[in-house]
Design a protein around this motif. Structure first.
Motif, PDB file in Angstrom:
ATOM      1  N   THR A 195       0.904  -1.143  -0.149  1.00  0.00           N
ATOM      2  CA  THR A 195       0.085   0.137   0.204  1.00  0.00           C
ATOM      3  C   THR A 195       0.842   1.260   0.080  1.00  0.00           C
ATOM      4  O   THR A 195       0.719   2.015  -0.640  1.00  0.00           O
ATOM      5  N   ALA A 196       1.632   1.124   0.812  1.00  0.00           N
ATOM      6  CA  ALA A 196       2.760   2.489   0.701  1.00  0.00           C
ATOM      7  C   ALA A 196       3.472   2.794  -0.528  1.00  0.00           C
ATOM      8  O   ALA A 196       3.618   3.858  -0.965  1.00  0.00           O
ATOM      9  N   ILE A 197       3.840   1.622  -1.261  1.00  0.00           N
ATOM     10  CA  ILE A 197       4.403   1.515  -2.681  1.00  0.00           C
ATOM     11  C   ILE A 197       3.295   2.370  -3.447  1.00  0.00           C
ATOM     12  O   ILE A 197       3.901   3.080  -4.190  1.00  0.00           O
ATOM     13  N   ARG A 198       2.149   1.576  -3.617  1.00  0.00           N
ATOM     14  CA  ARG A 198       1.054   2.134  -4.354  1.00  0.00           C
ATOM     15  C   ARG A 198       0.846   3.930  -4.277  1.00  0.00           C
ATOM     16  O   ARG A 198       0.733   4.547  -5.023  1.00  0.00           O
ATOM     17  N   ILE A 199       0.742   4.256  -2.701  1.00  0.00           N
ATOM     18  CA  ILE A 199       0.471   5.525  -2.687  1.00  0.00           C
ATOM     19  C   ILE A 199       1.806   6.514  -3.211  1.00  0.00           C
ATOM     20  O   ILE A 199       1.574   7.381  -3.905  1.00  0.00           O
ATOM     21  N   GLY A 200       2.929   5.898  -2.976  1.00  0.00           N
ATOM     22  CA  GLY A 200       4.228   6.614  -3.588  1.00  0.00           C
ATOM     23  C   GLY A 200       4.139   6.605  -4.963  1.00  0.00           C
ATOM     24  O   GLY A 200       4.631   7.549  -5.496  1.00  0.00           O
ATOM     25  N   GLU A 201       3.975   5.391  -5.825  1.00  0.00           N
ATOM     26  CA  GLU A 201       3.497   5.664  -7.132  1.00  0.00           C
ATOM     27  C   GLU A 201       2.708   6.651  -7.766  1.00  0.00           C
ATOM     28  O   GLU A 201       2.798   7.158  -8.819  1.00  0.00           O
ATOM     29  N   ALA A 202       1.531   6.675  -6.958  1.00  0.00           N
ATOM     30  CA  ALA A 202       0.332   7.428  -7.524  1.00  0.00           C
ATOM     31  C   ALA A 202       0.306   9.061  -7.165  1.00  0.00           C
ATOM     32  O   ALA A 202      -0.177   9.769  -7.771  1.00  0.00           O
ATOM     33  N   THR A 203       1.260   9.096  -6.085  1.00  0.00           N
ATOM     34  CA  THR A 203       1.301  10.672  -5.464  1.00  0.00           C
ATOM     35  C   THR A 203       2.792  10.912  -5.314  1.00  0.00           C
ATOM     36  O   THR A 203       3.802  10.309  -5.552  1.00  0.00           O
ATOM     37  N   ASP A 204       3.086  12.265  -4.649  1.00  0.00           N
ATOM     38  CA  ASP A 204       4.112  12.721  -4.660  1.00  0.00           C
ATOM     39  C   ASP A 204       4.491  12.577  -3.010  1.00  0.00           C
ATOM     40  O   ASP A 204       5.457  13.153  -2.434  1.00  0.00           O
ATOM     41  N   ARG A 205       3.857  11.641  -2.414  1.00  0.00           N
ATOM     42  CA  ARG A 205       3.732  11.556  -1.090  1.00  0.00           C
ATOM     43  C   ARG A 205       4.630  10.218  -0.412  1.00  0.00           C
ATOM     44  O   ARG A 205       4.261   9.051  -1.284  1.00  0.00           O
ATOM     45  N   ARG A 206       5.435  10.152   0.273  1.00  0.00           N
ATOM     46  CA  ARG A 206       6.113   8.891   0.769  1.00  0.00           C
ATOM     47  C   ARG A 206       5.513   8.523   2.208  1.00  0.00           C
ATOM     48  O   ARG A 206       6.109   9.221   2.993  1.00  0.00           O
ATOM     49  N   PRO A 207       4.514   7.716   2.294  1.00  0.00           N
ATOM     50  CA  PRO A 207       3.885   7.520   3.628  1.00  0.00           C
ATOM     51  C   PRO A 207       5.318   7.361   4.755  1.00  0.00           C
ATOM     52  O   PRO A 207       6.065   6.583   4.296  1.00  0.00           O
ATOM     53  N   GLU A 208       4.782   7.762   6.021  1.00  0.00           N
ATOM     54  CA  GLU A 208       5.798   7.333   6.995  1.00  0.00           C
ATOM     55  C   GLU A 208       5.069   6.099   7.793  1.00  0.00           C
ATOM     56  O   GLU A 208       4.165   6.238   8.394  1.00  0.00           O
TER      57      GLU A 208
END
Length: 249
Positions: A195-208
């Motif tokens: 999920t963290a990877i998917r968020i990073g690929e779809a946005t400019d955010r890197r989840p903590e």
């Protein structure tokens, strides 16, 4: 069995089918003009950043109301929407049934209505809010952040992911802080990482993302499974407060 004490409600607001945030495209008989309900807690100073607190699968229980009060005591205007419309579960079978029968689109619209309420509330400062969700609510926290775009500045899921592993995060602009248990059999570490990877690929955010030596629902001191971990809960709570103040304050 958690100490439910009945659902706590003290505010109503336009929810599912109210129009502006009908994410399904059709209000239908389930929602036109429907009023959602929730529990609103104000900070001692009277004003502060707004946050939505999203329930576990048990409902808007005394535990969630207490968490909402704790956020208010820390300076936030905190709103916990009642996604079950007053129902609370008293065992896992009932909780599973309530979660299964909850229309996802209606819940999403009710949560959007909660964002509207906070951003229009005279006690709320700022033009964006935070969202914190637990278990089922953790998944909804990420969904709401993606749906609401820059109206949500910070999202904090506790041991929850969206039901759809292919969920589209492209609308998400919020900073994300995630809390998950290494011993949580219901949410594998690999699923959180994906999920963290998917968020990073779809946005400019890197989840903590933080993993804790604990099981599912380690923040819930009314957890019927006995998985509450006071130390890990305290660590996660302090991280959450710092994160929210850093992005909302």
């Amino acid at each position: 069995m958690p100490d439910q004490g009945g659902s706590r409600q003290n505010v109503t607001f336009p929810g599912a089918g109210s129009g502006a945030h009908d994410v399904s495209g059709t209000a239908g008989a389930d929602g036109a003009g429907r009023q959602a309900r929730g529990y609103l807690a104000l900070p001692p100073q009277g004003v502060g950043p707004g946050i939505v607190v999203i329930q576990e699968w048990w409902g808007l229980t005394s535990h969630i109301a207490t968490v909402t009060d704790r956020f208010a005591a820390e300076g936030f205007v905190a709103l916990a929407p009642d996604l079950y419309g007053g129902a609370t579960a008293h065992d896992r079978a009932e909780a599973a049934r309530l979660q299964r029968e909850l229309p996802v689109e209606r819940a999403a619209r009710d949560l959007c209505g909660a964002v509207d309420l906070l951003l229009g509330h005279p006690a709320v400062v700022g033009d964006a809010i935070g969202v914190v969700g637990f278990c089922m609510g953790g998944g909804f926290a990420l969904v709401l952040a993606a749906q609401e775009g820059d109206r949500v500045a910070a999202a904090v899921p506790f041991y929850g992911l969206p039901r759809d592993p292919e969920f589209d995060y492209r609308g998400l602009t919020a900073h994300v802080l995630g809390h998950y248990g290494e011993l949580d059999g219901s949410i594998p570490v690999a699923a959180v990482d994906e999920t963290a990877i998917r968020i990073g690929e779809a946005t400019d955010r890197r989840p903590e993302i933080h993993f804790y030596p604990a099981g599912h629902a380690f923040m819930n001191d009314e957890n019927p499974g006995g998985r509450y971990d006071a130390l890990q809960a305290r660590i996660a709570w302090q991280r959450t407060l710092s994160f929210l103040w850093g992005h909302l304050g």
